[in-house]
Design an enzyme around this catalytic site. Structure first.
Site, PDB file in Angstrom:
ATOM      1  N   CYS A 122     -10.296  28.341 -17.390  1.00  0.00           N
ATOM      2  CA  CYS A 122     -11.722  28.685 -17.413  1.00  0.00           C
ATOM      3  C   CYS A 122     -12.211  28.849 -15.980  1.00  0.00           C
ATOM      4  O   CYS A 122     -12.386  27.878 -15.253  1.00  0.00           O
ATOM      5  CB  CYS A 122     -12.524  27.607 -18.139  1.00  0.00           C
ATOM      6  SG  CYS A 122     -14.265  28.047 -18.289  1.00  0.00           S
ATOM      7  N   LEU A 123     -12.375  30.084 -15.589  1.00  0.00           N
ATOM      8  CA  LEU A 123     -13.003  30.434 -14.313  1.00  0.00           C
ATOM      9  C   LEU A 123     -14.340  31.074 -14.667  1.00  0.00           C
ATOM     10  O   LEU A 123     -14.373  32.015 -15.465  1.00  0.00           O
ATOM     11  CB  LEU A 123     -12.156  31.443 -13.540  1.00  0.00           C
ATOM     12  CG  LEU A 123     -11.047  30.918 -12.659  1.00  0.00           C
ATOM     13  CD1 LEU A 123     -10.115  32.032 -12.216  1.00  0.00           C
ATOM     14  CD2 LEU A 123     -11.622  30.210 -11.450  1.00  0.00           C
TER      15      LEU A 123
END
Length: 183
Positions: A122-123
């Site tokens: 998760c960026l």
């Protein structure tokens, strides 16, 4: 044959919306696809040459839309001395949509921005809501993945338990992160 898409347009001066037709012929769509593929190929070749931060990028099964990135743990991080392999799945219409990234399930780093079961990363800027095709490249994405190992993003945590541990029991979190390097 013409493909019709409808785009919803809202006038800022009113509460009304309208539909506008946007037509694409097969030739236009094929031309766009060629441009996307050309850009992606160029970015892949550039990454292979530059190997930013020591990251090695290869194709999976000669598929330009599936990359394997071997990412070294950043020095002076909990992952120093480690090496993690991630699969980067790039949609056919990249750069209009962001890629998705998953670490190999055999070697998932203990990290609050990584799903511990499936390896999904998760960026923040890779979400469809925050994605900006004009200002992102695959090199920036790969560099951000490397940086994420050194600087977790609590606001984009994948797991509330890991976030709690990172926030309130940092020593325990660091120990587990370092252990994930040795696996």
């Amino acid at each position: 044959m013409i493909f019709i898409n409808y785009v919803i347009v809202q006038n800022s001066n009113s509460a009304f919306t309208s539909k506008q037709k946007v037509g694409y012929t097969r030739n236009n769509m094929a031309g766009l696809q060629q441009q996307y593929t050309k850009r992606l190929h160029k970015e892949f070749v550039q990454l292979q040459k530059s190997q930013p931060c020591g990251i090695q990028v290869t194709l999976v099964s000669d598929n330009l839309h599936m990359w394997r990135a071997v990412i070294p743990g950043p020095e002076e991080s909990d992952y120093s001395g480690g090496s993690f392999t991630a699969c980067v799945y790039i949609p056919d219409n990249y750069p209009l949509e962001p890629p998705t990234i998953n670490f190999d399930t055999d070697n998932i780093p203990y990290h609050l921005n990584v799903d511990q079961k499936h390896g999904q990363v998760c960026l923040g800027f890779l979400s469809k809501d925050d994605w900006s095709p004009a200002s992102r490249s695959m090199e920036q994405i790969i560099n951000a993945l490397f940086s994420l190992l050194g600087r977790p993003e609590p606001e984009n945590s994948m797991d509330h338990e890991l976030l709690n541990e990172y926030t309130h029991f940092r020593g325990n979190y660091v120990r587990k992160a370092k252990e994930s390097v040795k696996r």
